[in-house]
Design an enzyme around this catalytic site. Structure first.
Site, PDB file in Angstrom:
ATOM      1  N   ASP A 221      36.719  45.529  46.028  1.00  0.00           N
ATOM      2  CA  ASP A 221      35.407  45.207  45.453  1.00  0.00           C
ATOM      3  C   ASP A 221      34.313  46.068  46.086  1.00  0.00           C
ATOM      4  O   ASP A 221      33.474  46.665  45.394  1.00  0.00           O
ATOM      5  CB  ASP A 221      35.090  43.707  45.599  1.00  0.00           C
ATOM      6  CG  ASP A 221      35.442  43.147  46.964  1.00  0.00           C
ATOM      7  OD1 ASP A 221      36.125  43.847  47.740  1.00  0.00           O
ATOM      8  OD2 ASP A 221      35.039  42.015  47.276  1.00  0.00           O
ATOM      9  N   ASP A 245      44.663  51.202  38.187  1.00  0.00           N
ATOM     10  CA  ASP A 245      44.369  51.270  36.760  1.00  0.00           C
ATOM     11  C   ASP A 245      42.863  51.149  36.547  1.00  0.00           C
ATOM     12  O   ASP A 245      42.238  51.940  35.831  1.00  0.00           O
ATOM     13  CB  ASP A 245      45.104  50.125  36.051  1.00  0.00           C
ATOM     14  CG  ASP A 245      45.018  50.243  34.543  1.00  0.00           C
ATOM     15  OD1 ASP A 245      44.707  51.344  34.057  1.00  0.00           O
ATOM     16  OD2 ASP A 245      45.249  49.242  33.854  1.00  0.00           O
TER      17      ASP A 245
END
Ligand code: NAD
Length: 355
Positions: A221, A245
């Protein structure tokens, strides 16, 4: 001796992009014998499978392939040919360089990142149990009140083996390409078992490269925020499958979007080079979309083949066309309806003229 390379044009916009990329690579002066292998939607209709064994055999034999995108119909239809190909050939490393070329419209001055994504495990392993299934009930019974009775479950396997080989791949890539730093990205404050194992393994691998390549770690994050604020501070990023991804699309966005983002799927013996983007079916056959991503995937392929001079020439020609901003497709113009935008093949012509 010419290199023999399998060319999988794919479907949707794939064939026209493959044609453009092939012409540019041939014009770079390298001798390549292309073994064209059809796969995808039309092949499914004719041969009963979208990925016939002959395609896999060709890639195994030649060890290198350049591939256009292939459509995966949503809801039913066949499973993703792209995932099947990566699995069948054990292409464990997904390499996505994201470099900003002057002339591309973005918010940043300098971005030169490489995302290395683990390609074989994590939540992509396909180990999933429907809500109410016997397997889901069994796992719920093991989880001591942590999972609701009506939950569906996807498992996230992370192994020391796969973590070691992907992090080692990232360091080897860094050394071979003169990169200064490898950053491992995961979230071990929450996933202590799986992501903890990933980081512990990464630290062990990093010791082998001490003094050659720096090593650091970010939680995924915080990494996202860092990347949109200070992308210039980062270099090679290595991570498990799902984070890879997501972050590789984020990084593609930093350098101008899908039309310019190349990629490669690399295994021990075999490598398949392809753009990040898909088959963009609504543009199929219109000679409209940007060939840059597949051409730059071809440049990665030339480097993989040891054809550094031809790769440098082709990359310089692409950069020159982008910098000039004249022979570029609609997505690279300030206004998407700009009538001066050229087609796929004309952009390739502009690149070839610069070679
Ligand atoms: P997509 O990448 O095909 O297209 C999304 C949009 O991005 C397009 O409509 C277009 O606006 C833009 N775009 C994509 N490529 C571009 C290019 N070269 N130049 C300019 N603009 C471009 O994504 P999607 O619509 O989600 O997927 C379409 C199909 O492709 C699906 O079946 C999907 O499964 C498949 N797919 C295949 C691969 C692969 O072959 N590796 C990768 C991703 C998606």
């Amino acid at each position: 001796m010419p290199h023999t390379v399998t060319l999988i044009p794919g479907d949707g916009v794939g064939p026209e992009l493959a044609q453009a990329a092939r012409r540019v690579i041939d014009a770079s002066g390298v001798a390549i014998e292309w073994e064209v292998q059809a796969a995808g939607l039309a092949v499914m209709e004719k041969e009963g499978t979208p990925l016939p064994e002959r395609v896999l055999e060709s890639v195994r034999r030649n060890k290198v392939a350049l591939k256009g995108p292939i459509t995966t119909p949503r809801g039913g239809g066949f499973r993703s040919v792209n995932v099947a190909l990566r699995k069948a050939l054990d292409l464990y490393a997904c390499l996505r360089p994201c470099k900003l070329y002057p002339g591309v419209r973005t918010r940043f001055d300098k971005v030169d990142l490489v995302v290395v994504r683990e390609n074989t495990e994590d939540l992509y392993a396909g180990v999933e149990f429907e809500a109410g299934s016997a397997e889901a009930k069994q796992i719920i019974s093991l989880a001591a009140g942590k999972i609701r009775e009506d939950a569906a479950i996807s498992l996230k396997p992370i192994s020391a083996f796969a973590s070691e080989r992907i992090v080692d791949f990232a360091f080897r890539y860094a050394v071979a390409n003169g990169r200064r730093k490898v950053t491992a990205v995961a979230k071990d404050n929450i996933m202590k078992a799986t992501d903890g194992l990933f980081y512990r393994t990464a630290r062990e691998v990093a010791k082998r490269y001490e003094g050659q390549v720096e090593y650091d770690e970010w939680l995924v994050d915080a990494m996202c925020m860092q990347l949109v604020q200070k992308p210039e501070l980062y270099d090679v990023l290595v991570m498990p499958n799902l984070y890879g991804d997501i972050l590789s699309d984020l990084c593609a966005g930093l350098v101008g979007g899908l039309g310019v983002a190349p990629g490669a799927n690399i295994g021990k013996e075999v490598a398949v080079f392809e753009a990040i983007h898909g088959s963009a079916p609504k543009y199929a056959g219109l000679n409209k979309v940007n060939p840059t991503a597949l051409i730059l995937s071809g440049v990665l392929m030339l480097r993989h083949l040891g054809e550094t001079a031809a790769a440098d020439r082709a990359e310089r020609a692409v950069a020159a066309v982008i910098a000039e901003g004249k022979h570029v497709t609609y997505d690279m113009k300030p206004d998407r309806n700009d009538p001066t935008a050229v087609g796929t093949q004309e952009m390739a012509d502009g690149i070839i003229a610069n070679l």
